[in-house]
Motif scaffolding. Sequence first.
Motif, mmCIF file in Angstrom:
data_model
loop_
_atom_site.group_PDB
_atom_site.id
_atom_site.type_symbol
_atom_site.label_atom_id
_atom_site.label_comp_id
_atom_site.label_asym_id
_atom_site.label_seq_id
_atom_site.Cartn_x
_atom_site.Cartn_y
_atom_site.Cartn_z
ATOM 1 N N GLY A 1 0.679 -1.186 -0.046
ATOM 2 C CA GLY A 1 0.000 0.052 -0.007
ATOM 3 C C GLY A 1 0.849 1.347 0.050
ATOM 4 N N ALA A 2 0.657 2.006 -0.883
ATOM 5 C CA ALA A 2 1.681 3.256 -1.386
ATOM 6 C C ALA A 2 0.687 4.646 -1.030
ATOM 7 N N GLY A 3 -0.071 4.404 -0.087
ATOM 8 C CA GLY A 3 -0.598 5.673 0.667
ATOM 9 C C GLY A 3 0.439 6.341 1.636
ATOM 10 N N PRO A 4 -0.128 7.434 2.142
ATOM 11 C CA PRO A 4 0.969 8.061 3.049
ATOM 12 C C PRO A 4 1.788 7.694 4.011
ATOM 13 N N LEU B 1 -2.099 1.668 -8.171
ATOM 14 C CA LEU B 1 -2.116 2.977 -8.854
ATOM 15 C C LEU B 1 -0.602 3.268 -8.987
ATOM 16 N N ALA B 2 -0.422 3.745 -10.349
ATOM 17 C CA ALA B 2 0.945 4.069 -10.756
ATOM 18 C C ALA B 2 1.308 5.570 -10.148
ATOM 19 N N GLU B 3 0.375 6.366 -9.854
ATOM 20 C CA GLU B 3 0.845 7.639 -9.277
ATOM 21 C C GLU B 3 1.515 7.687 -7.970
ATOM 22 N N PRO B 4 0.884 6.991 -6.990
ATOM 23 C CA PRO B 4 1.565 6.886 -5.540
ATOM 24 C C PRO B 4 2.977 5.783 -5.700
ATOM 25 N N LEU B 5 2.951 5.110 -6.411
ATOM 26 C CA LEU B 5 4.144 4.257 -6.682
ATOM 27 C C LEU B 5 5.406 4.836 -7.042
ATOM 28 N N VAL C 1 7.277 12.951 0.386
ATOM 29 C CA VAL C 1 5.880 12.511 0.572
ATOM 30 C C VAL C 1 4.791 13.530 0.347
ATOM 31 N N ILE C 2 5.118 14.808 0.798
ATOM 32 C CA ILE C 2 4.298 16.153 0.804
ATOM 33 C C ILE C 2 4.129 16.382 -0.597
ATOM 34 N N THR C 3 2.943 16.350 -1.032
ATOM 35 C CA THR C 3 2.351 16.858 -2.457
ATOM 36 C C THR C 3 1.989 18.056 -2.585
ATOM 37 N N GLN C 4 1.164 18.515 -1.704
ATOM 38 C CA GLN C 4 0.669 19.692 -1.762
ATOM 39 C C GLN C 4 0.499 20.555 -0.403
ATOM 40 N N ILE C 5 0.615 21.985 -0.244
ATOM 41 C CA ILE C 5 0.593 22.766 0.806
ATOM 42 C C ILE C 5 -0.428 23.965 0.445
#
Length: 339
Positions: free
Chosen positions: A178-181, A204-208, A309-313
Amino acid sequence: MKAVFINGKEDIVLKDVEEITEHHQTDKVLMEVKYVGICGSDLHYLAEGASGPAVIREPLTPGHELSGILLEDMTYEGTTLPKGTKVTVHPATYGDKIEHLLDYPEVWPNGSYLGSARYLPHKQGGMTEKMLVDKAQILPLPESVSLKLGALAEPLSVGMHGINLAGGVKDKSVLVSGAGPIGLLAAGAAYTLGAKSVTITDMLAEPLARAHHLGDIQTLNIKEASVPEDSYDVVLECSGATPAVTTAFKAVNIGGTIIQVGNIQDKEAPINLGPINIKQATYRGCYRFNSEIEDALEVLAANEKIGNVITQIYDIEDFKEAFEIAVDSKLSSKVMIKL
C-alpha cells in the motif's frame, strides 16, 4: 484567530475563534501552529461524520500531525526551550494503565488523541493558529529538520512503530503493501534504517512513482505483476485491504514477520491463513505508536528526501480544496495546511 471545524458529515468550516494571549496552566505551553497534515481519519470525519467508533457529536478541530513554534519558554529534559523553538507534538495522552502492557501504553483504554471525536468533550486538534499543549507532549525539532518536515513526525512514527514491532529492518528484505502516505513513509523509514531491500506495492501508478523520490525503493504494481512468494523477511501491510493480507501471508519468508499497520474494516472477510502456518511466520497488529516519534525525528534528520511525500501545501483559507485533493491518491499523498 482562525480554526477549522468539522461539524459532521460533509460539513467543514473556517471560523474566527477567541485569541489565546495568556494562560495560567503550569503544565501547558502556548504554541503557534505552522503546518498541519491531513490524515485519513480527518477525511473520514468529513466524509462520514465518524472515524471508526469515533462519531462527531460537537464541532471538532481536526489535525494531529503538526509542527510550530513555542510562544513562551518551557523546561524540557532539564534544559530551557526558549520562545521561538521549533517543535512537534506527540498527539497522544495515554489512558488507564494495564500492568502487563506497560511497554505498550498506546493500547491502554480511554486515552485521548488530538483531533479525536472518540469521547466527549472531543479532543480538539491542531488545525488552528494557536493552541495550548501539554508540555509532556512537546518535542523540539533537530536543527536540520524544518517545520514542514516536522509535521511528518507523527505519521512517520506510525510506520516506524510497525518496524519496531517487527524487530527492526536492518539488513532485511522488506515489503510494504500500500503506497498511501503511511506506506510511503514506512518505506522511506525502512530504507533510511538500512533495510537490505525495500519494495512497495499498490494498484495505482501515481503513488508508486512517488516512492522513488524517497530513496532506493523498488515498486510493484499489483495490477501488472504478482508479488513474489516466500521473498520478504518483513511485510508491513499498510493498505488495510483484506485481499492484501492473504498476499502478505504468501509473500513473507519462512520465519518472517507481517505487521498489520493499516486498519482493516471491522467485518468478516475471507483470508487464507495457510501460508503463515507452514512458514511459522508471525502476524501482528499495530496501533498508533509509543515513543517512536523521537526516532522519527532522527530519521527525518538523516533523510530529508522523506519530505517528498508532501505533494501539496495549502493556506488555511483554502482548507476546502486541501481536503478535496487529499481524498484523491492519484493527485496527492500527504497534503498539508500552512498557517
